[in-house]
Design an enzyme around this catalytic site. Structure first.
Site, PDB file in Angstrom:
ATOM      1  N   ASN A  42       0.933  -1.138  -0.054  1.00 37.28           N
ATOM      2  CA  ASN A  42      -0.059   0.169  -0.182  1.00 37.28           C
ATOM      3  C   ASN A  42       0.895   1.143  -0.188  1.00 37.28           C
ATOM      4  OD1 ASN A  42       0.549  -0.838   2.622  1.00 37.28           O
ATOM      5  ND2 ASN A  42      -1.029   0.377   3.358  1.00 37.28           N
ATOM      6  N   GLU A  44       0.245   5.356   0.677  1.00 39.05           N
ATOM      7  CA  GLU A  44      -0.840   6.403   1.029  1.00 39.05           C
ATOM      8  C   GLU A  44      -0.488   7.805   0.577  1.00 39.05           C
ATOM      9  OE1 GLU A  44      -0.974   5.889   5.361  1.00 39.05           O
ATOM     10  OE2 GLU A  44      -1.965   4.208   5.133  1.00 39.05           O
ATOM     11  N   CYS A  53      -4.121   0.525  -2.215  1.00 40.77           N
ATOM     12  CA  CYS A  53      -3.905  -0.818  -1.496  1.00 40.77           C
ATOM     13  C   CYS A  53      -2.882  -1.804  -2.040  1.00 40.77           C
ATOM     14  CB  CYS A  53      -5.186  -1.477  -1.442  1.00 40.77           C
ATOM     15  SG  CYS A  53      -6.545  -0.688  -0.477  1.00 40.77           S
ATOM     16  N   GLU A  55      -3.201  -4.763  -2.788  1.00 38.66           N
ATOM     17  CA  GLU A  55      -3.809  -5.746  -3.765  1.00 38.66           C
ATOM     18  C   GLU A  55      -3.496  -4.995  -5.202  1.00 38.66           C
ATOM     19  OE1 GLU A  55      -4.625  -4.955  -0.781  1.00 38.66           O
ATOM     20  OE2 GLU A  55      -6.111  -6.505   0.029  1.00 38.66           O
ATOM     21  N   CYS A  86     -10.063  -5.098   1.160  1.00 41.18           N
ATOM     22  CA  CYS A  86     -11.143  -4.103   1.060  1.00 41.18           C
ATOM     23  C   CYS A  86     -12.262  -4.432   0.075  1.00 41.18           C
ATOM     24  CB  CYS A  86     -10.745  -2.678   1.116  1.00 41.18           C
ATOM     25  SG  CYS A  86     -10.295  -2.050  -0.291  1.00 41.18           S
ATOM     26  N   CYS A  89     -10.987  -3.529  -3.427  1.00 41.77           N
ATOM     27  CA  CYS A  89      -9.905  -4.563  -4.128  1.00 41.77           C
ATOM     28  C   CYS A  89     -10.657  -5.785  -4.461  1.00 41.77           C
ATOM     29  CB  CYS A  89      -8.887  -4.888  -3.015  1.00 41.77           C
ATOM     30  SG  CYS A  89      -7.652  -3.435  -2.784  1.00 41.77           S
TER      31      CYS A  89
HETATM   32  N1  THU Z   1      -5.277  -1.306   2.856  1.00 36.29           N
HETATM   33  C1  THU Z   1      -4.744  -2.281   1.811  1.00 36.29           C
HETATM   34  O1  THU Z   1      -3.713  -2.075   1.555  1.00 36.29           O
HETATM   35  N2  THU Z   1      -5.575  -3.255   1.519  1.00 36.29           N
HETATM   36  C2  THU Z   1      -6.673  -3.637   1.940  1.00 36.29           C
HETATM   37  O2  THU Z   1      -7.252  -4.541   1.482  1.00 36.29           O
HETATM   38  C3  THU Z   1      -7.248  -2.744   3.125  1.00 36.29           C
HETATM   39  C4  THU Z   1      -6.574  -1.633   3.462  1.00 36.29           C
HETATM   40  C5  THU Z   1      -4.214  -0.235   3.187  1.00 36.29           C
HETATM   41  C6  THU Z   1      -4.885   1.070   2.747  1.00 36.29           C
HETATM   42  C7  THU Z   1      -4.292   2.081   3.926  1.00 36.29           C
HETATM   43  O3  THU Z   1      -2.904   2.314   3.681  1.00 36.29           O
HETATM   44  C8  THU Z   1      -4.353   1.264   5.041  1.00 36.29           C
HETATM   45  O4  THU Z   1      -4.464  -0.307   4.747  1.00 36.29           O
HETATM   46  C9  THU Z   1      -5.242   1.546   6.176  1.00 36.29           C
HETATM   47  O5  THU Z   1      -6.544   1.423   5.586  1.00 36.29           O
END
Ligand code: THU
Length: 128
Positions: A42, A44, A53, A55, A86, A89
């Site tokens: 991920n 941000e 994310c 994935e 999530c 994804c």
């Molecule tokens: N996140 C992912 O990388 N994958 C997911 O399926 C759920 C959330 C990340 C996004 C964000 O940077 C952090 O987790 C918190 O939400």
């Protein structure tokens, strides 16, 4: 399929995560029908909604290499067990799931847990 190998690659990818805001690191590893692996973490942004994310990062890299059929996705986070993908994804996975099925590999308290994608995302929206 070597689930441990897939999870090891997802774990390694999670170490590269850029998550200064949530502090929640995630790594993913995709396995395609052609036996190729693609990892993602991920990343941000100060404009929070632009966060990508792990994935979707891994799937995007696979697409860019010409791989469009995904057989398995391992997801790892050092912050939690059972790091389910999530909703966004899941919809992206739905687009590229192999016709013979897609397995989601998660870390659990006692090792590795395998879920069928269709069980965690039934009746996904599709136009094709
Ligand atoms: N996140 C992912 O990388 N994958 C997911 O399926 C759920 C959330 C990340 C996004 C964000 O940077 C952090 O987790 C918190 O939400």
């Amino acid at each position: 399929m070597d689930y441990n190998e897939l999870m090891d690659k997802a774990r390694e990818a999670s170490e590269k995560a850029y998550a200064p805001y949530s502090k929640f690191k995630v790594g993913a590893c995709v396995l395609t029908e052609n036996g190729k692996f693609y990892t993602g973490c991920n990343f941000e942004n100060s404009s929070y909604g632009l966060t990508i994310c792990a994935e979707r990062n891994a799937i995007g890299t696979a697409i860019c290499d010409g791989e469009q059929k995904i057989k398995a996705v391992a997801i790892y986070s050092p912050n939690t067990k059972h790091c389910y993908p999530c909703g966004a994804c899941r919809q992206v996975m739905c687009e590229f799931a192999s016709d013979s099925g897609l397995e989601i590999i998660l870390e659990s308290e006692d090792g590795i847990e395998v879920k069928n994608f269709n069980d965690i995302f039934p009746k996904g929206f599709q136009l094709l």
